[in-house]
Scaffold this active site. Structure first.
Site, PDB file in Angstrom:
ATOM      1  N   GLY A 131       0.819  -1.208   0.000  1.00 32.66           N
ATOM      2  CA  GLY A 131       0.000   0.000   0.000  1.00 32.66           C
ATOM      3  C   GLY A 131       0.853   1.258   0.000  1.00 32.66           C
ATOM      4  O   GLY A 131       2.007   1.244   0.440  1.00 32.66           O
ATOM      5  N   GLU A 163      -0.992   5.452   3.030  1.00 26.40           N
ATOM      6  CA  GLU A 163      -0.675   6.045   4.325  1.00 26.40           C
ATOM      7  C   GLU A 163       0.815   6.283   4.524  1.00 26.40           C
ATOM      8  O   GLU A 163       1.222   6.917   5.495  1.00 26.40           O
ATOM      9  CB  GLU A 163      -1.227   5.143   5.436  1.00 26.40           C
ATOM     10  CG  GLU A 163      -2.735   5.006   5.296  1.00 26.40           C
ATOM     11  CD  GLU A 163      -3.412   4.259   6.420  1.00 26.40           C
ATOM     12  OE1 GLU A 163      -4.538   4.633   6.761  1.00 26.40           O
ATOM     13  OE2 GLU A 163      -2.827   3.301   6.955  1.00 26.40           O
TER      14      GLU A 163
END
Ligand code: FAD
Ligand code: SF4
Lengths: 753, 316
Positions: A709, A712
């Site tokens: 990912g 974030e």
């Protein structure tokens, strides 16, 4: 049980024959969004004209509603319905214990208790939004107020270990810290932050018989749909929840709020579609926020810069009724080597709105302390901050001893230093001037965990050879639509234009939704599996079909490229095959589950931030001039959407350092910044030159695609780089974020500047 | 928002007539401030008189070498006018320091002067505010008053006037032209437009009800450098913590009082040969703060000294 080794086999995403994986493909839904034709939840046209609901919120922080006078509101023009806790229809009771991952009932206006200022305590529905808004002001509540705990700083003494948690210790931190020749100790504070999504939480709901349809703005489809069914005490098959376009979530739409439950209830009561949106002011209190933190850091080192002791203890707050803990110390468990370690969290219960997840919960706050402490320690040691970090780079996870799946933090720092021109940084602060600005450089590391959750997906190919991806996944602006289309196109060997993506619907195969930067890996891996299964089904169809040039071949020899299926030089168009052999199309299901041995590795995404700021020593104003992030986050699916996630995160980091935060009025328990004119997120002029670079990387322990990912990672550590640059510019450290002109001015004056 | 009626004024005279004929009427120009306040029911006009399209948007030369800026000129238009940029760069810079391009395109010169305070408690209708509800009390006095005034505040109100443009106009000795409800045209110095809160913070200005601002008139620019500096938390689209306008010998401060604050003590000190820092210290003798805004006194001292030095051509 599955193993990460099952993921080692080649697959179309890894082989990337068409080169679609990683490509800077434009957003799938981009044209709809920029032309204003993507209907967001509030804009969806219901089958018949809607009524409009407006919430009424509490004006005390703690107590009991003793009376509600609704007569004036009920008599106001256009009003169809007024509800208070005394009159709202019955709903399921809230369970005593809830956990984030399972659906549970979430009754609205559930009782006469007021638990925080700005809590939803009433609803007015009228024929128009304007009438409902005006009437909502006429509902009068009488409260029996109770003393409220509102000021975090004043209740630090009541902090307790969060439920079920205790400190993590390795070695003997206290002894090592006491014996350390060089130590650094400090307390950093971060304020409460609000998500400030562009699109507020909103719902359009209607009933057809006993079937409910809701269009709402949430990050998690299935859990929200099931939760609503539980609340309304109806079978979950009777609730269809859609969330097709979402104007930002950032964790704040991981839960749903009163707009959802009350729109459903009011639509039933009125037998008419109902729309409810929270106002900007209500978004600040009715939803969740990132709670304030107080972080105590202690570092002990040898004179040559080896950390011997490291501790980060975070104290944070949540509502008296909640349990959410901002895990701002967790990241420190894997970042630097130090034989003696202590990390943990403390929780204070306050009568403030609910704390909850907000982009990079934990890291976003936590790295604002440790990554500045490392900068301060480097200065104390007379070392370059990058050098200090490299010296303390662990071989294995410093807490658990597990191997890293892959860790390229040092490479991020080294490449970043070179690209940024870090060698031009003068270690002594206050040496560089540009007009009225003092100029400084700062850097910080970035780390953020990587996760994979269970998900399903289905693929359908029609007689035109068009692939439809179906998944109960969400796109909160991150690029989910686009990367799913890329994975489908690459896996089936069709052009992007031959892929349709249907997500955001509870009737589709379930995926956990968006959050924790697990979205692309989780949804994408299930999509890849569905794609592989569809390939298999198509291949078997082709070789078994006498009319196909591939007839009689081996299914595992079938290739997929440019919309054509082939075995060596025997080929036909995918659409031709399907039209002839399976005119109703073919469907395949896919699934991903975390591997049983996934936890044998310490798995994270990494990065390094470099920042140049200017500080006006007269006024204490800081302006970000230049910022570069270099990231290692597995294989990148789409250069453009990934970069946009990373730079967006970095911008938020700049905001956390310089402008962003809310303050509680200690007399009322209300928030002082209630709109986007006063809650300061960066505007274009606040962001100078900005770039994010992604290193080549494949994490083969992460999932079958080797991706991770990025949503974030970008914010993690970014603000610390800004704070360090401020110090390098002017020699002042402000440990109480955000570093606003008033605070910096005090520091400058204390230095005689 | 409360329901209201609406009319588009055909002339300035018709506008002021309508304003007195209709109860609880208000002018609306760009609407960038008024509509926000109406949505929150801070302003509750029953009738809106749209003056935004009145033919009073021109920037014209005056006989004495000054400029007349129509009240309906957009902030963007006024700031971009070549004569403004050449002769009154201070004004152009001050206007551009306010809001965002979208706001400046919509906002009028008259509306800018008449915009209301950004005091957070004025906006939060769950809190007592004498400006919003006379006699209710002032939540800012003991509250989170980081933006509060340091000059001329009263025990009833410590709010500031947030306009950037008005600060520049104050330093430029601008005059305001109005049409009163009786059809009378008036012209007076900008410093007589806004008032200090005293016991009546609900009144921002000395205009009589229904009086329409028709133009702002600039005398020829004073001799000497012009400087505008605004300190703010973010680089754009943010109200100021403090600002200063210097036009030759004239000095005005912004976001420090209920009105644009002409720093007459500093001016006198400068004329008597004081250094910029000394002049600011003299001005700030009269300052007092309310808690969270204590920093403003030091900030204004430093900002003022730097801006005055810059105007004198010294490096800051
Ligand atoms: C988010 C935000 C940020 C802002 N930041 C700044 C800033 O940094 N600096 C700054 O200076 N300003 C700032 N502003 C304020 C902006 O400049 C004003 O909103 C604008 O100038 C008002 O002009 P308008 O024409 O839209 O007025 P309107 O909203 O139409 O009217 C405002 C008031 O003036 C009255 N009025 C309008 N015209 C006349 C007239 N001719 N005669 C008499 N009364 C009249 C109206 O009745 C009303 O009471 C900001 C505004 C917003 C919303
Ligand atoms: S300072 Fe003025 S505007 Fe602010 S709350 Fe007090 S009275 Fe109202």
């Amino acid at each position: 049980m599955s193993s990460v080794h099952d993921w080692e086999a080649p697959n179309p995403v890894k082989t990337n024959r068409s080169g679609l994986i990683g490509k800077a493909v434009d957003r799938y839904e981009g044209p709809l969004k920029v032309t204003g034709t993507a209907p967001y939840a509030y804009e969806v046209e219901p089958p018949s004209p809607a009524a409009y609901g407006v919430l009424v919120t509490s004006t005390v922080a703690r107590g009991r509603i003793v009376a509600a006078d609704t007569a004036a509101a009920e008599a106001a023009p256009g009003v169809l319905l007024v509800w208070t806790p005394f009159t709202v229809p019955a709903q399921a009771e809230r369970p005593a214990v809830t956990d984030f991952w399972s659906a549970s009932a979430d009754p609205a206006l559930e009782d006469d208790r007021v638990r925080y200022f700005g809590q939803a305590v009433g609803l007015v529905v009228a024929d128009t939004l304007e009438n409902a808004t005006a009437a909502a002001k006429l509902v009068a509540f009488s409260y029996e107020q109770e003393p409220a705990q509102l000021v975090f700083d004043q209740h630090l003494g009541e902090a307790r270990d969060p439920p079920g948690e205790s400190d993590v210790r390795v070695g003997d931190f206290e002894a090592a810290f006491a014996a350390a020749p060089v130590t650094l100790e400090g307390t950093w504070k971060t304020p409460l932050q609000n998500h400030c999504q562009m699109e507020p939480c909103a719902t359009t709901a209607w009933w057809e018989g006993d079937k409910l349809t809701v269009h709402t703005s949430v990050q998690m489809v299935r859990r929200t749909q099931q939760g609503l069914a539980l609340t309304l005490q109806i079978p979950k098959e009777n609730v269809r929840l859609l969330t097709r376009y979402i104007g930002g979530g950032f964790g704040g739409k991981g839960s749903s709020y009163e707009d959802l439950t009350l729109a459903a209830l009011a639509a039933r009561a009125l037998d008419r579609p109902v729309k409810i949106a929270l106002t900007r002011q209500q978004m600040m209190t009715v939803t969740i926020h990132r709670p304030a933190t107080v972080m105590d850091v202690k570092l002990g080192a040898t004179p040559d810069g080896r950390l011997t002791a490291m501790s980060l203890i975070t104290t944070t707050h949540c509502n008296r009724r909640g349990t959410f803990t901002e895990h701002a110390s967790n990241f420190a468990r894997s970042l630097y080597a130090a034989p003696n370690r202590l990390t943990g969290h403390r929780l204070v219960k306050l009568d403030l709105p609910h704390a909850g997840a907000m982009r990079a919960p934990g890291e976003a706050s936590g790295m604002l302390s440790l990554e500045v402490a490392m900068d301060e320690l480097a200065e104390k040691l007379g070392m370059d901050p990058i050098q200090l970090r490299i010296l303390n780079e662990p071989e294995v996870d410093p807490e658990t001893g597990k191997p890293f799946s892959i860790r390229q933090l040092v490479r991020c720092m080294k490449e970043g230093a070179q690209l940024f021109g870090w060698d031009r940084r003068l270690p002594t602060p206050g040496q560089v001037r540009d007009g009225r600005w003092l100029v400084g450089f700062g850097m910080a590391a970035a780390i953020r965990g990587n996760f994979l959750l269970p998900a399903r997906c289905s693929f359908f190919v029609d007689a035109e050879g068009v692939i439809t991806v179906r998944q109960g996944m969400t796109d909160i602006g991150t690029g989910t639509y686009t990367v799913l289309a890329q994975i489908a196109a690459e896996t089936l060997g069709v052009p992007l234009g031959a892929v349709r993506v249907e997500i955001g619907d509870s009737e589709l195969p379930p995926a956990p939704g968006s959050g924790g930067q697990f979205g692309a890996a989780t949804a994408g891996s299930a999509a890849l599996d569905a794609g592989m299964n569809l390939r298999k089904a198509i291949a078997e169809l082709a070789v078994a079909d006498a009319g196909s040039p591939l007839f009689g071949g081996r299914p595992d020899q079938v290739t997929f490229q440019d919309g054509v299926v082939a075995i060596e030089n025997r080929s036909e168009r995918l659409g031709d095959l399907i039209r002839r052999a399976a005119p109703d199309g073919l469907t395949a299901q896919g699934e991903i589950r975390p591997a049983a041995d996934a936890r044998n590795w310490s798995q994270h995404t990494y990065g390094a931030h470099f920042c140049e700021v200017g500080v006006d020593p007269v006024t204490g104003e800081t302006r970000m001039r230049r910022m570069l992030g270099v990231f290692a986050a597995g294989r990148i699916l789409n250069w453009k959407t990934a970069r946009s996630q990373l730079t967006g995160g970095m911008i938020w980091g700049v905001a956390s350092a310089l402008t962003e935060g809310n303050a509680i009025d200690p007399r009322y328990g209300s928030l002082i910044n209630q709109d986007l004119a006063s809650y300061l997120v960066p505007v274009q002029a606040d962001i100078g030159e900005l770039d994010a670079i992604m290193l080549d990387e494949v994490d083969d322990k992460a999932n079958p695609m080797g991706i991770k990912g990025v949503g974030e990672l970008g914010i993690s550590g970014a603000g610390a780089a800004v704070a360090n640059a401020i110090y390098n510019a002017c020699g002042v450290r402000v440990r109480d974020y955000p570093i606003t002109p008033d605070k910096l001015l005090a520091g400058l004056m204390a230095k005689g500047m | 928002m409360k329901a209201f009626t609406y009319e588009r004024a055909q002339s300035a005279e018709a506008a002021v007539k309508a304003a007195t004929a209709t109860p609880a009427a208000k002018f609306i120009a760009g609407g960038t401030n008024l509509l926000d306040l109406m949505k929150l029911e801070i302003e509750q006009p029953q009738h809106l008189i749209d003056v935004g399209r009145l033919p009073m948007a021109a920037v014209e030369d005056t006989a004495d070498g000054g400029l007349k800026i129509g009240a309906m000129a957009s902030n963007s238009h006024a700031a971009a006018d070549p004569r403004v940029r050449q002769r009154y760069p201070l004004l152009s810079e001050a206007i551009v320091a306010g809001g965002s391009p979208q706001l400046r395109n919509k906002a009028s010169v008259g509306g800018n002067l008449m915009q209301r305070t950004r005091c957070a408690y004025f906006y939060d209708t769950s809190k007592p505010c004498n400006k919003r509800q006379p006699g209710a009390g002032c939540a800012a006095l003991e509250g989170l008053n980081r933006n509060a005034a340091i000059f001329g505040a009263s025990h009833a109100c410590i709010a500031t006037h947030p306009s950037d443009m008005a600060v520049a106009l104050a330093a430029l000795d601008a005059r305001v032209e109005t049409l009163s409800p009786t059809g009378q045209a008036r012209s007076f110095p900008i410093l007589e437009l806004h008032r200090l809160p005293a016991e009546r913070p609900e009144m921002d200005t000395h205009l009589v009800p229904g009086e329409l601002i028709t133009a702002v008139v600039l005398p020829p620019p004073p001799k000497g450098a012009q400087v505008y500096r605004k300190v703010r938390d973010r680089a754009s689209y943010a109200g100021g913590l403090a600002s200063i306008a210097v036009a030759g010998p004239n000095v005005a401060l912004g976001m420090v009082a209920h009105k644009p604050w002409r720093a007459v003590d500093a001016e006198a000190a400068l004329a008597a040969g004081a250094t910029p820092a000394e002049a600011m210290a003299r001005e700030l003798d009269g300052a007092s703060s309310a808690g969270r805004n204590d920093f403003k006194i030091a900030l204004v001292a430093r900002l003022g000294a730097a801006a005055l030095a810059e105007a004198k051509g010294e490096r800051t």
